[in-house]
Enzyme design. Structure first.
Site, mmCIF file in Angstrom:
data_model
loop_
_atom_site.group_PDB
_atom_site.id
_atom_site.type_symbol
_atom_site.label_atom_id
_atom_site.label_comp_id
_atom_site.label_asym_id
_atom_site.label_seq_id
_atom_site.Cartn_x
_atom_site.Cartn_y
_atom_site.Cartn_z
ATOM 1 N N TYR A 35 15.148 -71.189 13.943
ATOM 2 C CA TYR A 35 14.033 -72.101 13.684
ATOM 3 C C TYR A 35 13.961 -73.184 14.748
ATOM 4 O O TYR A 35 12.885 -73.475 15.291
ATOM 5 C CB TYR A 35 14.203 -72.724 12.300
ATOM 6 C CG TYR A 35 13.093 -73.671 11.911
ATOM 7 C CD1 TYR A 35 11.818 -73.190 11.630
ATOM 8 C CD2 TYR A 35 13.331 -75.041 11.809
ATOM 9 C CE1 TYR A 35 10.807 -74.040 11.257
ATOM 10 C CE2 TYR A 35 12.316 -75.903 11.440
ATOM 11 C CZ TYR A 35 11.056 -75.411 11.168
ATOM 12 O OH TYR A 35 10.061 -76.272 10.811
ATOM 13 N N SER B 195 9.555 -79.715 15.421
ATOM 14 C CA SER B 195 10.495 -80.200 14.407
ATOM 15 C C SER B 195 11.530 -81.095 15.062
ATOM 16 O O SER B 195 11.929 -80.864 16.213
ATOM 17 C CB SER B 195 11.199 -79.036 13.712
ATOM 18 O OG SER B 195 12.244 -79.505 12.878
#
Length: 305
Positions: free
Chosen positions: A191, A178
């Site tokens: 995350y 990400s």
């Protein structure tokens, strides 16, 4: 010229060269088909099958469709069998390729022997490690997450499939990271940290197995309109899964890590240029929360109407 002048001249030259190289790299990103050409048989030359985890929706589903469109049979994996069966039907009807469904929960550490048994006789040439979870699409601090024990099957899937690729001397593994893993990212701490693992794991494996003919790439997108992101409206920055995947497949020869698109590459550079004190301020954190909540509410309202 005295010593101090020489130091400043050398420092200035180094800065010019550094940013010149970055500008050249970005210029290459504008013309991927020219700068990173792939032969028409690139995907099928890797092997007969592609395995895509987290393939029931979003980015994983888009990769499964894209690889089938390029001549691959695909194994799609996720938790919900009914959804996977529907995706498999759509891929088969659209592309004519064979689709195998494996319903599994990667948070269960006991599932990998069964997965390996089902993949044992397949010539797997491509693996897309997309499975992952965002505990909440509304940003919040670490201790505010309700679930802290979510895990990824990225390393287990690589351990399972990598030996066959190494024996054949070819293969492609895409590990989905990400863009927010670019820096330590408040409110997405867990995350972002998990995606740093994916990125470093991918880069390390590429160094270890590059001489075996295997391409391993970490792909780090920013905004993608998926359920994890609250299905935000697509625009120049927030891409649909299909548009992002189509773009990212053009950059398979662009290096061991990419952001998958020109706009997301620019976002990555911008994020690194902003002083961390600014990003970490309470004002910025509250602003980010408010922005995401507002966008999510707008999306929910549009869906309801």
């Amino acid at each position: 010229m005295d010593l101090m002048e020489l130091i400043f001249v050398c420092l200035g030259a180094a800065v010019v060269v550094y940013y010149g190289v970055k500008l050249l790299f970005f210029a290459r990103m504008l013309f991927p088909k020219l700068c990173f050409p792939l032969p028409k048989t690139f995907f099928t030359s890797m092997g007969e099958w592609a395995v895509v985890t987290g393939a029931s929706e979003g980015i994983g589903r888009a990769y499964a469709f894209a690889l089938a469109e390029r001549g691959m049979n695909v194994v799609i994996m996720s938790r919900t069998k009914a959804t996977l069966d529907q995706v498999a039907k759509e891929i088969g009807e659209t592309t004519g390729q064979t689709v195998k469904v494996i319903a599994t929960d990667f948070t269960n550490q006991n599932v990998f022997d069964e997965i390996e048994a089902q993949l044992k006789d397949l010539n797997v040439g491509i693996l897309v490690n997309n499975v992952g979870t965002l505990p909440s699409h509304i940003p919040c601090k670490f201790l505010e997450f309700e679930e802290l024990d979510k895990v990824s099957g990225t390393s287990a899937m690589c351990k399972m499939i990598l030996p066959g690729m190494a024996n054949r001397g070819k293969g492609l593994i895409l590990n989905i990271s990400s863009g927010i893993a670019t820096i330590p990212f408040p409110l997405y701490t867990l995350y972002a940290a998990s995606k740093v693992f994916v990125e470093r794991f991918s880069l390390g494996l590429q160094a270890e197995y590059k001489d075996k003919g295997i391409i391993m790439q970490a792909i780090a997108p920013f905004g993608i309109s998926t359920r994890m992101a609250g299905y935000q409206q697509t625009n120049t920055v927030t891409l649909s899964p299909e548009d992002f995947v189509k773009s990212s497949l053009l950059y398979l020869r662009a290096g061991d890590k990419t952001n998958g698109s020109v706009c997301h590459t620019l976002l990555g550079w911008l994020l690194q240029a902003i002083p961390l004190k600014v990003l970490y301020s309470e004002f910025m954190q509250h602003s980010l929360q408010d922005y995401v909540k507002k966008k999510t509410a707008q999306t929910a309202s549009s869906s309801a109407s």
